[in-house]
Design a protein around this motif. Structure first.
Motif, short mmCIF file in Angstrom:
data_model
loop_
_atom_site.label_atom_id
_atom_site.label_comp_id
_atom_site.label_asym_id
_atom_site.label_seq_id
_atom_site.Cartn_x
_atom_site.Cartn_y
_atom_site.Cartn_z
N THR A 36 0.68 -1.13 0.33
CA THR A 36 0.12 0.48 -0.01
C THR A 36 1.05 1.67 0.24
N GLY A 37 0.39 2.41 -0.38
CA GLY A 37 1.18 3.60 -0.88
C GLY A 37 -0.05 4.92 -0.80
N ARG A 38 0.22 5.81 -1.19
CA ARG A 38 -0.78 6.53 -1.77
C ARG A 38 0.05 6.81 -3.72
N THR A 39 1.87 6.90 -3.85
CA THR A 39 1.55 7.07 -5.15
C THR A 39 1.21 6.02 -6.14
N THR A 40 0.38 5.67 -7.24
CA THR A 40 0.26 4.89 -7.59
C THR A 40 0.48 5.48 -9.71
N ARG A 41 0.33 4.58 -10.14
CA ARG A 41 0.59 5.07 -11.51
C ARG A 41 -0.49 6.47 -12.45
N ALA A 42 -1.38 5.94 -11.41
CA ALA A 42 -2.32 7.51 -12.30
C ALA A 42 -2.20 9.18 -12.21
#
Length: 302
Positions: A36-42
């Motif tokens: 988990t985390g806040r940064t995705t590819r979008a």
């Protein structure tokens, strides 16, 4: 050998750094790992860095595990509650919880409290402490359903070191020391359920942020020792990853309950090595070499 086959892990804060290294090594040991985390590819977080949870999940898959990326802000109780409900629905169990959420690198100020930004200081505390408490609140009812569950609180420094040394600023000192105390508290609360809580610290870790700071990559990290000779004691994120995987695979892990240990200490106890085949003992080096002003010499500490 995949000793964690059938085990389910949640690495909270697995976008980069220690969290990514831990997720990958748990996967290499056969675990299913929710990253988990806040940064995705979008969408990027306030860090505005390129690493994503999807990349971490793919690295877990490449290592031989099953990586599942879920975007979560661990300061949002509703998001964390939904995450745990999903893990229970999809897996029916949780065996390993790694609380690695941090997010405070850009908030550091090496100044006295009266000069420190209160906004940045309290934000750091929320990211370092509140996230761990919120995640444990929702995750532990699932984890304690089976004996031998493991909670690992990732911090900076051991209890022994932090008790004797001021860590950069009052806010940073509180953030990292509080996580150690959190593990000690959880150890008491988990013991009746035959589960274990441990605080684990890496040494001087070659995270993506640290490598960028020195202008090097993992492949040529030793070039950074020209400007900072003590960097020779540094370790890759896989080193703490292997530490956590060793703990998770130990049927007698309860012997560590409530303790605060380093990756270097665990490497000697479990006989694992970093990517270069060494066992860097950063915290002993820090005390015996760096803190007393001796010139860099890592030969007996790797």
């Amino acid at each position: 050998m995949k000793p964690l086959t059938g085990k389910v892990a949640l690495v909270a804060g697995a976008t980069r750094g220690a969290g990514r290294g831990i997720a990958v090594e748990l996967g290499a040991a056969g675990a299913t790992v929710y990253v988990t985390g806040r940064t995705t590819r979008a969408q990027r977080s306030e860090y505005n860095r390129p690493e994503t949870i999807e990349e971490t999940a793919e690295l877990v898959n490449d290592a031989g595990g099953q990586g599942i990326a879920v975007q979560v802000d661990h300061l949002d109780p509703d998001q964390v509650e939904a995450l745990i409900a999903r893990i229970e629905r999809e897996q029916g169990r949780l065996d390993i919880l790694v609380n690695d959420v941090w997010g405070g690198e850009d908030l550091k100020q090496y100044v006295p409290v009266w000069e420190h930004s209160l906004e940045r200081g309290f934000r750091m505390l929320r990211l370092a402490i509140d996230t761990h408490i919120i995640t444990s609140h929702f995750a532990l009812p699932l984890l304690i359903q089976n004996p031998n569950g493991l909670v690992v609180e990732i911090t900076d420094g051991t209890a022994e070191y932090n008790d004797k040394n001021y860590r950069l600023s009052m806010f940073y000192d509180l953030a990292k020391s509080s996580v150690i105390r959190m593990a000690q508290s959880l150890a008491h609360e988990l013991k009746p359920f035959h589960c274990t809580a441990i605080a684990v610290t890496p040494g001087w870790m070659r995270s993506e942020i640290m490598l960028q700071h020195f202008g090097v990559k993992e492949e040529n990290w030793r070039d950074a020792t020209v400007g900072e000779p003590h960097f020779a004691i540094s370790e890759s994120p896989h080193f703490i990853g292997r530490a956590v995987a060793a703990l998770a695979g130990d049927p007698e892990v309860s012997k560590w309950n409530g303790q605060s240990v380093s990756s270097g200490k665990l490497a000697k106890d479990y006989d694992f090595y970093d990517l270069d085949g060494s066992q860097p003992d950063c915290w002993r080096y820090l005390v015996e070499v760096m803190d007393v002003g001796k010139p860099a010499s890592c030969s007996e500490y790797r």
